[in-house]
Design an enzyme around this catalytic site. Structure first.
Site, PDB file in Angstrom:
ATOM      1  N   SER A 259      38.221  32.514  45.813  1.00 36.86           N
ATOM      2  CA  SER A 259      38.323  33.968  45.887  1.00 36.86           C
ATOM      3  C   SER A 259      37.009  34.597  46.354  1.00 36.86           C
ATOM      4  CB  SER A 259      38.756  34.483  44.510  1.00 36.86           C
ATOM      5  OG  SER A 259      39.551  35.604  44.671  1.00 36.86           O
ATOM      6  N   HIS A 400      47.272  32.807  42.234  1.00 34.39           N
ATOM      7  CA  HIS A 400      45.875  32.858  42.676  1.00 34.39           C
ATOM      8  C   HIS A 400      45.005  32.166  41.631  1.00 34.39           C
ATOM      9  CE1 HIS A 400      42.424  34.569  44.708  1.00 34.39           C
ATOM     10  NE2 HIS A 400      42.019  35.174  43.623  1.00 34.39           N
TER      11      HIS A 400
HETATM   12  C1  GTR Z   1      40.258  40.707  44.252  1.00 32.37           C
HETATM   13  C2  GTR Z   1      39.701  40.997  45.593  1.00 32.37           C
HETATM   14  C3  GTR Z   1      39.832  39.790  46.430  1.00 32.37           C
HETATM   15  C4  GTR Z   1      39.329  38.542  45.730  1.00 32.37           C
HETATM   16  C5  GTR Z   1      39.626  38.544  44.244  1.00 32.37           C
HETATM   17  C6  GTR Z   1      38.851  37.614  43.371  1.00 32.37           C
HETATM   18  O1  GTR Z   1      40.357  41.782  43.449  1.00 32.37           O
HETATM   19  O2  GTR Z   1      40.414  42.061  46.113  1.00 32.37           O
HETATM   20  O3  GTR Z   1      39.177  39.993  47.647  1.00 32.37           O
HETATM   21  O4  GTR Z   1      38.002  38.345  45.957  1.00 32.37           O
HETATM   22  O5  GTR Z   1      39.428  39.760  43.678  1.00 32.37           O
HETATM   23  O6  GTR Z   1      37.699  37.330  43.597  1.00 32.37           O
HETATM   24  O7  GTR Z   1      39.443  37.199  42.370  1.00 32.37           O
END
Ligand code: GTR
Length: 421
Positions: A259, A400
């Site tokens: 991420s 995710h």
């Molecule tokens: C989210 C962000 C993403 C990603 C994610 C993370 O909120 O929009 O770009 O980086 O966080 O790091 O878990």
């Protein structure tokens, strides 16, 4: 106002391990507007690139475009480092590993907190071992239940288990252990080095005041480095230390990240060619995904939610992404010809999985210049079907996160491409 920003950050943080798809954004492939990517095989002055030598000659100029317009300029000032052993255990994890904990101090900046590196080395090793290098989200103690890991004393997101007033407690141990299969990594003959990303900058808009950006760079400039730049820099400083470890083969260091930390890992890998391989796990917008595709997160949204991540100038593209002189396939190409893994997840449409695949595919042209095959799949594969050669890609089922499935692919990738190049 501050309350509003903090609340927004809370909601977004919770995203770190969910299938959440913020409303009001496009998740329909048929609604992706046509776009034209900056030409990959072209110098920044507009000449065609046909050889690897021409590409390499243009590499600094392309890196500079990313620095000027997106991540900000990483200070080039050499920083003196001092490595201090905090603990060594030769019988860690039931005798499977040697666990070393090191503090990296910045000699000329005593006001800065050290980077605390947690290093696990497999005990049953023959010769120098390759190493995975990655930052973690909640402190080293969060990656394993190993009670010998020093508890981070830095600012940590409150959302993590056991965190009270932004400080970790004993109850925070192992919170992210499911994302770090330490024993499996060691049993496969790899070392693992990790550090908390908040060591060099706590992840909130004013975090830079307690971090390395308060000492290096120039906060008044619109091309000053952002937090992602600081985290990428941290990865390189970890590598400085790892190069001094006699049991490691630092020429086989693979940088990886999930991420936002995946974005930092890509930027680190692009700038620092000492990293032998790069793994981006659902890095999405500002990471592997093409910025010009209006699918999932947008440049405007990321700059608004996380004003501290990129340089000030990046915000000028919020409503005009097509004017950005670069796109993310060029960032991936800066990793060529080194092995690169780009991973997406079905439950993470926010990261634009197909945009990540298309970016990886486009970067493949660069590998050809080196006589190598990058990505040989024409279109995004179905779920759980890894594709590619020196650039690999998968689209796994699930949310995710970083799963055992992801690690299984990364270990195979490393076995095939890093250990036996
Ligand atoms: C989210 C962000 C993403 C990603 C994610 C993370 O909120 O929009 O770009 O980086 O966080 O790091 O878990």
């Amino acid at each position: 106002m501050r309350l509003k920003v903090n609340c927004l950050l809370c909601c977004l943080l919770l995203y770190m391990e969910t299938t959440a798809q913020p409303a009001g954004y496009n998740y329909d492939e048929s609604k992706v507007a046509p776009y034209t990517l900056p030409t990959l095989l072209q110098t920044t002055t507009g000449n065609r690139i046909t050889t690897a030598a021409q590409w390499e000659a243009n590499r600094p100029a392309l890196l500079n475009l990313f620095a000027e317009h997106e991540y900000g300029q990483t200070p080039t000032t050499p920083v003196a480092l001092r490595f201090q052993i905090r603990s060594i255990d030769n019988q860690a994890l039931g005798g499977l590993a040697i666990r070393k904990q090191m503090a990296i101090y910045f000699t000329d900046y005593p006001q800065l907190a050290p980077i605390m590196v947690l290093l696990y080395l497999p005990k049953n090793k023959i010769g120098r071992v390759p190493v995975f290098v990655g930052l973690n989200f909640f402190g080293n103690h969060s990656i394993s239940n190993d009670p010998g890991i020093l508890l981070s004393n830095r600012w940590v997101h409150n959302e993590a288990k056991g965190v009270v007033n932004n400080r970790a407690t004993e109850a925070s141990r192992g919170y992210q252990a499911h994302q770090w299969p330490v024993e499996t990594i060691l049993n496969r003959g790899y070392a693992l080095a990790t550090a908390y990303y908040g060591d060099v900058e706590p992840d909130h808009p004013t975090g830079w005041k307690q971090g390395v950006r308060s000492a290096l760079g120039d906060t008044t400039k619109t091309n000053n480095w952002g937090a992602l730049g600081a985290w990428a820099w941290q990865l390189s400083r970890m590598l400085d230390y790892l190069q001094t470890e006699p049991d490691l083969d630092a020429k086989r260091a693979i940088v990886l990240g999930h991420s936002r930390i995946g974005k930092a890992a890509l930027w680190a890998g692009a700038q620092d060619t000492r990293f032998a391989g790069v793994i981006s796990n659902e890095s999405g917008e500002g990471g592997a995904a093409l910025a010009r595709r209006n699918y999932g997160e947008t440049v405007e949204r990321i700059n608004t939610s996380f004003p501290h991540w990129f340089c000030g100038k990046f915000k000028t593209y919020n409503k005009n992404v097509s004017a950005l002189p670069v796109d993310q396939h060029q960032l991936l190409a800066l990793i060529a010809p080194r092995p690169l893994y780009v991973a997406s997840a079905e439950g993470d449409q926010w990261s634009d999985p197909n945009g990540e695949f298309l970016s990886a595919k486009a970067a493949g042209a660069l590998y050809k210049l080196y006589g190598k095959t990058g990505m040989d799949a024409d279109k995004q594969p179905g779920v759980n079907q890894p594709v590619g050669q020196r650039i690999r890609y998968h689209y796994r089922t699930g949310k995710h996160s970083v799963t055992d499935y992801d690690w299984e692919q990364y270990l195979k990738f490393a076995d095939e491409l890093i250990t036996r190049p």
